[in-house]
Design a protein around this motif. Structure first.
Motif, PDB file in Angstrom:
ATOM      1  N   LEU A 188       0.830  -1.030  -0.605  1.00  0.00           N
ATOM      2  CA  LEU A 188      -0.001   0.434  -0.200  1.00  0.00           C
ATOM      3  C   LEU A 188       0.709   1.207   0.148  1.00  0.00           C
ATOM      4  CD1 LEU A 188      -2.793   1.257   0.326  1.00  0.00           C
ATOM      5  CD2 LEU A 188      -2.995   0.910   2.521  1.00  0.00           C
ATOM      6  N   GLY A 189       0.772   1.445  -0.898  1.00  0.00           N
ATOM      7  CA  GLY A 189       2.120   2.486  -1.176  1.00  0.00           C
ATOM      8  C   GLY A 189       1.787   3.886  -1.492  1.00  0.00           C
ATOM      9  N   LYS A 242      -5.959   4.409  -3.612  1.00  0.00           N
ATOM     10  CA  LYS A 242      -5.481   2.046  -3.503  1.00  0.00           C
ATOM     11  C   LYS A 242      -6.018   1.666  -2.595  1.00  0.00           C
ATOM     12  CE  LYS A 242      -0.607   0.512  -4.705  1.00  0.00           C
ATOM     13  NZ  LYS A 242       0.513   1.099  -4.683  1.00  0.00           N
ATOM     14  N   LEU A 243      -6.010   1.935  -1.765  1.00  0.00           N
ATOM     15  CA  LEU A 243      -6.576   1.221  -0.501  1.00  0.00           C
ATOM     16  C   LEU A 243      -7.845   0.619  -0.761  1.00  0.00           C
ATOM     17  CD1 LEU A 243      -6.509  -0.376   2.296  1.00  0.00           C
ATOM     18  CD2 LEU A 243      -7.902   1.525   3.208  1.00  0.00           C
ATOM     19  N   SER A 244      -8.943   0.650  -1.501  1.00  0.00           N
ATOM     20  CA  SER A 244      -9.937   0.761  -2.249  1.00  0.00           C
ATOM     21  C   SER A 244      -9.408  -0.335  -3.601  1.00  0.00           C
ATOM     22  CB  SER A 244     -10.814   1.988  -2.796  1.00  0.00           C
ATOM     23  OG  SER A 244     -10.379   1.689  -4.281  1.00  0.00           O
ATOM     24  N   HIS A 245      -8.612   0.009  -3.707  1.00  0.00           N
ATOM     25  CA  HIS A 245      -8.192  -1.531  -5.068  1.00  0.00           C
ATOM     26  C   HIS A 245      -7.248  -2.797  -4.279  1.00  0.00           C
ATOM     27  CE1 HIS A 245      -9.902   0.882  -7.656  1.00  0.00           C
ATOM     28  NE2 HIS A 245      -9.529   1.932  -7.604  1.00  0.00           N
ATOM     29  N   LEU A 249      -5.180  -5.589  -5.981  1.00  0.00           N
ATOM     30  CA  LEU A 249      -3.995  -5.998  -6.060  1.00  0.00           C
ATOM     31  C   LEU A 249      -2.980  -6.601  -5.494  1.00  0.00           C
ATOM     32  CD1 LEU A 249      -3.762  -1.370  -5.392  1.00  0.00           C
ATOM     33  CD2 LEU A 249      -3.331  -3.004  -8.040  1.00  0.00           C
ATOM     34  N   ALA A 250      -4.027  -7.508  -3.975  1.00  0.00           N
ATOM     35  CA  ALA A 250      -2.421  -8.502  -3.271  1.00  0.00           C
ATOM     36  C   ALA A 250      -2.886  -9.668  -4.221  1.00  0.00           C
ATOM     37  CB  ALA A 250      -3.342  -8.101  -2.573  1.00  0.00           C
ATOM     38  N   GLU A 251      -4.447  -9.569  -4.625  1.00  0.00           N
ATOM     39  CA  GLU A 251      -4.520 -10.775  -5.983  1.00  0.00           C
ATOM     40  C   GLU A 251      -4.209 -11.082  -6.825  1.00  0.00           C
ATOM     41  OE1 GLU A 251      -6.351 -13.751  -5.546  1.00  0.00           O
ATOM     42  OE2 GLU A 251      -6.647 -12.639  -4.224  1.00  0.00           O
ATOM     43  N   GLU A 252      -3.507 -10.198  -6.942  1.00  0.00           N
ATOM     44  CA  GLU A 252      -2.492 -10.170  -8.487  1.00  0.00           C
ATOM     45  C   GLU A 252      -0.940 -10.593  -8.151  1.00  0.00           C
ATOM     46  OE1 GLU A 252      -2.292  -6.111 -10.620  1.00  0.00           O
ATOM     47  OE2 GLU A 252      -1.052  -7.126 -12.103  1.00  0.00           O
ATOM     48  N   THR A 279      -1.271 -15.611   5.831  1.00  0.00           N
ATOM     49  CA  THR A 279      -0.912 -15.203   4.727  1.00  0.00           C
ATOM     50  C   THR A 279       0.503 -14.210   4.395  1.00  0.00           C
ATOM     51  OG1 THR A 279      -2.038 -13.331   5.654  1.00  0.00           O
ATOM     52  CG2 THR A 279      -3.242 -15.307   4.954  1.00  0.00           C
ATOM     53  N   HIS A 280       1.009 -14.365   3.139  1.00  0.00           N
ATOM     54  CA  HIS A 280       1.475 -13.629   2.624  1.00  0.00           C
ATOM     55  C   HIS A 280       1.168 -12.756   1.663  1.00  0.00           C
ATOM     56  CE1 HIS A 280       5.615 -13.236   1.385  1.00  0.00           C
ATOM     57  NE2 HIS A 280       6.472 -14.012   1.653  1.00  0.00           N
ATOM     58  N   ILE A 281       1.862 -11.343   2.014  1.00  0.00           N
ATOM     59  CA  ILE A 281       1.520 -10.728   0.620  1.00  0.00           C
ATOM     60  C   ILE A 281       2.423 -10.323  -0.249  1.00  0.00           C
ATOM     61  CG2 ILE A 281      -1.291  -9.772   2.607  1.00  0.00           C
ATOM     62  CD1 ILE A 281       1.598  -7.268   2.507  1.00  0.00           C
TER      63      ILE A 281
END
Ligand SMILES: *Cc1c(COP(=O)(O)O)cnc(C)c1O
Length: 364
Positions: A188-189, A242-245, A249-252, A279-281
């Protein structure tokens, strides 16, 4: 094929370009640039995302760490336990306040080896700082138990692990304070420096919000000697977008890393593992190799850039020579520094890029 960089932040921007551009214009036109609606909305949204009760936005991840220890009253004469193989900012968060870091070796998941914490606890130990390195949650059950048993503060460095979970619970919420960085390369940048703390204590959240603004709650009424560590409105606005996506983004990133784990196959390379319950992000995809330096030159010749996280462990850096820890004092940490390598990983990586990376690594 163009050279493949270890990270491509521009790809992340173009994914949601118009949303970021609209948010920038909205903030610019609002006439309000520091501590306003965007910051307070982001604080609510991020607290709710992590499952913590409160969030306070700050100017960086390092500020989140040192301000956390300052608010907890941990400084000169106190010891804080931390893993040896972390980014040096974790350690600076401890030492800026005058406290002494006590290093523990990492486990095979690159996180703190919880079986080696207890032997490091002394009468001076005041806290444990757990770093969820590279994006994987640490084994928090044993850490929480130890902190209760010895009455220690628990602080989490979640700069690389936004949204990672241990037994279903998000990192940052297990102890007193969770510290986050929103440096542009983090999962989350922002588009500049930014950070935050999360906590379930209203008292701590309020104290951090006073501290970050020169120690003042009411303008020109200063309660403590604080700092200027405010989160900018424009960065908070970008972070809300970015938080809303973040989940997609993590899934990708997860898809990319699963493909690495399935298709990378070279006996000279050890792939990363995920602990049961964690879990690993995938902040980084970190491999190990006894031939690491040859691998770096080989990949570089093939047009693939890589990074070492981190080549010099904090206890051997010049900054911490005053601790007097010599080479050999943390053999596992030092071995990791000589063998780890992060291969390219970013949102917006094409399949063609990934095919090429996998093929070249497998041929090494
Ligand atoms: C990035 C990072 C920090 C520092 O965050 P900044 O926002 O750059 O100050 C601290 N700890 C870890 C583990 C990090 O990766």
């Amino acid at each position: 094929m163009d050279r493949i960089m270890p990270n491509r932040l521009d790809r992340g921007f173009y994914k949601y370009q118009s949303e970021y551009e609209n948010k920038a214009l909205e903030v610019l036109r609002s006439g309000w640039y520091v501590l306003g609606h965007e910051v307070s909305s982001f604080e609510e949204e991020f607290a709710s995302y992590t499952g913590a009760k409160y969030c306070a936005g700050l100017a960086s991840g390092l500020d989140a760490l040192w301000i956390a220890f300052r608010i907890l009253g941990i400084g000169s004469g106190d010891e804080v336990i931390v893993q040896g193989n972390t980014y040096i900012a974790s350690v600076m968060g401890i030492t800026i306040n005058g406290a002494t870091p006590v290093f523990v070796e990492p486990d095979e998941y690159f996180n703190i080896d919880t079986s080696k914490i207890e032997e490091k606890i002394t009468s001076k130990t005041k806290a444990v700082l757990v770093v969820h390195l590279y994006g994987q949650a640490s084994d928090m059950t044993s850490v929480v138990e130890l902190c209760r048993k010895y009455d220690l503060c628990l602080v989490e460095d979640c700069a690389q692990s936004h949204g990672a979970r241990w037994n279903g619970q998000q990192v940052g919420t297990f102890g007193d304070i969770g510290c986050f960085s929103f440096y542009p390369s983090k999962n989350l940048g922002a588009f500049g420096d930014a950070g935050a703390i999360v906590t379930n204590s209203k008292e701590i959240a309020d104290e951090v919000k006073v501290f970050r603004n020169y120690g003042s709650e009411k303008r020109y009424h200063n309660k403590v000697v604080g700092a200027n560590s405010r989160l900018d409105e424009i960065q908070a606005g970008f972070l809300r977008v970015k938080l809303s996506h973040l989940d997609e983004l993590a899934e990708e990133k997860k898809r990319i890393c699963e493909r690495y784990s399935e298709e990378l196959n070279n006996e000279k390379i050890v792939l990363p593992k995920t602990r049961d319950g964690a879990t690993h992000i995938w902040h980084q995809y970190v491999i190990k190799s006894d031939y690491r330096d040859e691998l770096i030159s080989y990949l570089d010749e093939q047009g693939i850039g890589t990074i070492i996280h981190y080549p010099i462990p904090p206890h051997l850096s010049e900054a911490y020579s005053y601790l007097g820890l010599k080479e050999g004092s943390l053999p596992i940490t030092e071995k990791y520094a000589k063998t780890v390598l992060s291969i390219p990983l970013y949102n917006g990586m094409t399949e063609e890029e990934q095919d090429y990376i996998i093929e070249k690594i497998n041929r090494f």
